[in-house]
Design an enzyme around this catalytic site. Sequence first.
Site, PDB file in Angstrom:
ATOM      1  N   HIS A 176       0.833  -1.203   0.000  1.00 57.19           N
ATOM      2  CA  HIS A 176       0.000   0.000   0.000  1.00 57.19           C
ATOM      3  C   HIS A 176       0.872   1.260   0.000  1.00 57.19           C
ATOM      4  CE1 HIS A 176      -3.177  -2.655   2.216  1.00 57.19           C
ATOM      5  NE2 HIS A 176      -2.959  -3.035   0.977  1.00 57.19           N
ATOM      6  N   HIS A 180      -9.104  -2.254  -4.903  1.00 58.17           N
ATOM      7  CA  HIS A 180      -7.977  -2.561  -4.021  1.00 58.17           C
ATOM      8  C   HIS A 180      -7.009  -3.546  -4.677  1.00 58.17           C
ATOM      9  CE1 HIS A 180      -5.711  -2.897  -0.338  1.00 58.17           C
ATOM     10  NE2 HIS A 180      -5.620  -4.193  -0.599  1.00 58.17           N
ATOM     11  N   ASP A 240      -3.021  -3.115  -5.351  1.00 58.03           N
ATOM     12  CA  ASP A 240      -1.970  -4.097  -5.060  1.00 58.03           C
ATOM     13  C   ASP A 240      -1.052  -4.302  -6.265  1.00 58.03           C
ATOM     14  OD1 ASP A 240      -2.653  -4.563  -2.427  1.00 58.03           O
ATOM     15  OD2 ASP A 240      -3.841  -6.357  -2.851  1.00 58.03           O
ATOM     16  N   HIS A 267      -0.633 -11.197  -4.994  1.00 60.39           N
ATOM     17  CA  HIS A 267       0.767 -10.795  -4.893  1.00 60.39           C
ATOM     18  C   HIS A 267       1.716 -11.780  -5.569  1.00 60.39           C
ATOM     19  CE1 HIS A 267      -0.325  -7.517  -2.321  1.00 60.39           C
ATOM     20  NE2 HIS A 267      -0.936  -8.318  -1.477  1.00 60.39           N
TER      21      HIS A 267
END
Length: 309
Positions: free
Chosen positions: A79, A261, A265, A288
Amino acid sequence: MRDNQHTLKKKHIFSGKGLHSGKSVRMSVEPAPENFGIKFRRTDLGGHAIIDACVDYVTTTSRGTTLENGEVKISTLEHLMASLYGLHIDNALISIDSQEVPILDGSALPYVTEFISGGIVEQQAERHYFTPESKILYRDPKSGSELVVMPDDEFNIDLMIDFNSKVLGNQYARLTPATDFASEIAPCRTFVFFHELEPLFRNNLIKGGDLDNAIVIVEHHVDQKELDRLAELFNVQTLERAPEGYLNHLQLRFCNECARHKLLDIMGDFSLIGMPLKARVIGYKTGHGINTGVARVIREEIKKSIKTN
């Protein structure tokens, strides 16, 4: 038109707790000279405990991205890194007295608000971009995730998520040069499904998680006894399932906040390439692992292009 590098005008201090460790953290983000890049310094390990914010050092990607080089380890940095990438801040030194970056409200908004209010400074050195030579495609057959990066004259992201959830449904988010990152992407918080909470907690994760820094999705009806038991586990007074399918009558910031969101990422993980991209990115059910996997491929292309030139 020449595009120059940028840094912060002043030093910023952030205090909070790590999402997974639950430990209190104090962190500063300060200006850095041209061509410095983004670096982390672990002040609790000494003044020379420094690591570049680079995908070469990514070790784990479970519930967040972690960098590690020797004794220096930094986790849950995505973030913060997305806030720097989204505001075109190329050079900064981040000093932190613990391993994990503070989660704050679960989005990039607290960072972005501070950086904008403090000012961003244009530097003299030119900002260099990288465009992949050809399409990069990665699929994960196990998760169904897919990520495509194609050459382009600008940086764009198109992202869709599908968790087979009646609450979330299929969500789509997009970033273009016309998108106001600060108001449209940065405020979007991390999310988790209710049935994942206890296993994560029992596995020594999300010790710093609470209803103020995460969207908790409750897919099905849950008995109040179960809600009370988890309320005790997370040290909150009460837990309730709102009719919309979220805990404690959560107010979403956008109807597709979860997809936005996931886009955030991608920006945080792609910042670890070390050079801003001019490319079109298309993602489906990204995380991720796949983000940093593709970032490694692009990083290797950059290294090869530097050698040949």
